[in-house]
Write an enzyme that holds these catalytic residues in place. Structure first.
Site, PDB file in Angstrom:
ATOM      1  N   ASN A 107     -32.334  -4.776 -17.066  1.00 27.55           N
ATOM      2  CA  ASN A 107     -32.406  -3.659 -16.118  1.00 27.55           C
ATOM      3  C   ASN A 107     -33.576  -2.740 -16.484  1.00 27.55           C
ATOM      4  OD1 ASN A 107     -31.494  -1.871 -14.019  1.00 27.55           O
ATOM      5  ND2 ASN A 107     -30.556  -0.562 -15.579  1.00 27.55           N
ATOM      6  N   HIS A 109     -34.545   1.379 -16.327  1.00 21.90           N
ATOM      7  CA  HIS A 109     -33.907   2.680 -16.129  1.00 21.90           C
ATOM      8  C   HIS A 109     -34.972   3.769 -16.267  1.00 21.90           C
ATOM      9  CE1 HIS A 109     -30.682   5.592 -16.097  1.00 21.90           C
ATOM     10  NE2 HIS A 109     -31.266   6.208 -17.103  1.00 21.90           N
TER      11      HIS A 109
HETATM   12  C1  GRF Z   1     -36.530   2.844 -10.028  1.00 28.11           C
HETATM   13  O1  GRF Z   1     -36.898   4.137 -10.405  1.00 28.11           O
HETATM   14  C2  GRF Z   1     -35.625   2.229 -11.056  1.00 28.11           C
HETATM   15  O2  GRF Z   1     -35.914   2.621 -12.353  1.00 28.11           O
HETATM   16  C3  GRF Z   1     -34.290   2.783 -10.654  1.00 28.11           C
HETATM   17  O3  GRF Z   1     -34.309   2.785  -9.239  1.00 28.11           O
HETATM   18  C4  GRF Z   1     -35.649   2.847  -8.782  1.00 28.11           C
HETATM   19  C5  GRF Z   1     -35.868   1.655  -7.918  1.00 28.11           C
HETATM   20  O4  GRF Z   1     -37.076   1.700  -7.208  1.00 28.11           O
HETATM   21  N1  GRF Z   1     -33.241   2.017 -11.266  1.00 28.11           N
HETATM   22  P1  GRF Z   1     -37.624   0.396  -6.494  1.00 28.11           P
HETATM   23  O5  GRF Z   1     -36.553  -0.091  -5.512  1.00 28.11           O
HETATM   24  O6  GRF Z   1     -37.927  -0.628  -7.519  1.00 28.11           O
HETATM   25  O7  GRF Z   1     -38.836   0.843  -5.754  1.00 28.11           O
END
Ligand code: GRF
Length: 194
Positions: A107, A109
């Site tokens: 994942n 974060h």
């Molecule tokens: C990102 O900031 C990720 O870290 C978080 O949700 C956001 C997703 O953005 N978990 P995207 O859909 O990849 O543009």
């Protein structure tokens, strides 16, 4: 060596998904993108990049999270997926799914874990008066945002920053960090690592 067959789980715009697909090299190959929201813009982005985009709507499953996850798991297995990358996937996964994919589930974060697991990471970094902020790629375990850290990218917090300006700058870091960490981890696994 054959690249690891990789799936990405999304819920929305999929900018990290795009970065992962566009950067893929010889250690991982994105063969499937699954969204739990049929209207996620990221699905069309995946398809335009030549990757199968599959909607598995969580709503018909109601409160039965495990039934939804069985559908996701079946789709992953049908395509011989070996690695799963969460990228803006907005469903908390049950321990059953996490255990099944343990060591193969990654994942990203938007905070410097262990700081600020959960939501509102940018606002919380500002409220705490932190001098720096960033993002973390980690293995997924049953405890939310607490698995082994595979990599981090950091940046200074500037005077006048807001949650929105931080989110935009962290996102740029995410797009560089995630492909690098996923490639390194896939490589480690190709060499017979965990
Ligand atoms: C990102 O900031 C990720 O870290 C978080 O949700 C956001 C997703 O953005 N978990 P995207 O859909 O990849 O543009």
């Amino acid at each position: 060596m054959t690249p690891k067959r990789t799936a990405i789980l999304i819920s929305g715009r999929g900018s990290n998904m795009r970065a992962l697909i566009e950067a893929e090299q010889d250690t991982y190959e994105v063969v499937l993108v699954i969204s739990n929201r049929p209207d996620a813009p990221g699905l069309d982005v995946a398809r335009a990049l030549g990757v199968e985009g599959l909607a598995i709507d969580h709503k018909p499953f109601g409160a039965d999270r495990e039934a939804f996850e069985r559908a996701v798991d079946a789709a992953l297995r049908a395509r011989d997926v070996e690695l799963v990358a969460l990228a803006g996937f907005m469903r908390v996964l049950t321990p059953t799914f996490v255990r099944r994919w343990q060591g193969r589930l990654v994942n990203i974060h938007p905070s410097l874990l262990p700081k600020y697991p959960g939501t509102r990471t940018h606002a919380r970094a500002l409220e705490a008066g932190d001098a720096e902020h960033g993002c973390t790629v980690h293995l997924v375990t049953e405890e939310i945002d607490a698995g082994e850290i595979l990599g981090q990218a950091r940046m200074p917090i500037l005077a006048g920053d807001t949650p929105e300006t931080l989110a935009a700058r962290v996102l740029q870091l995410e797009h560089a960090l995630y492909p690098r960490c996923l490639a390194d981890y896939a490589c480690e696994r190709l060499r017979g690592g965990p």
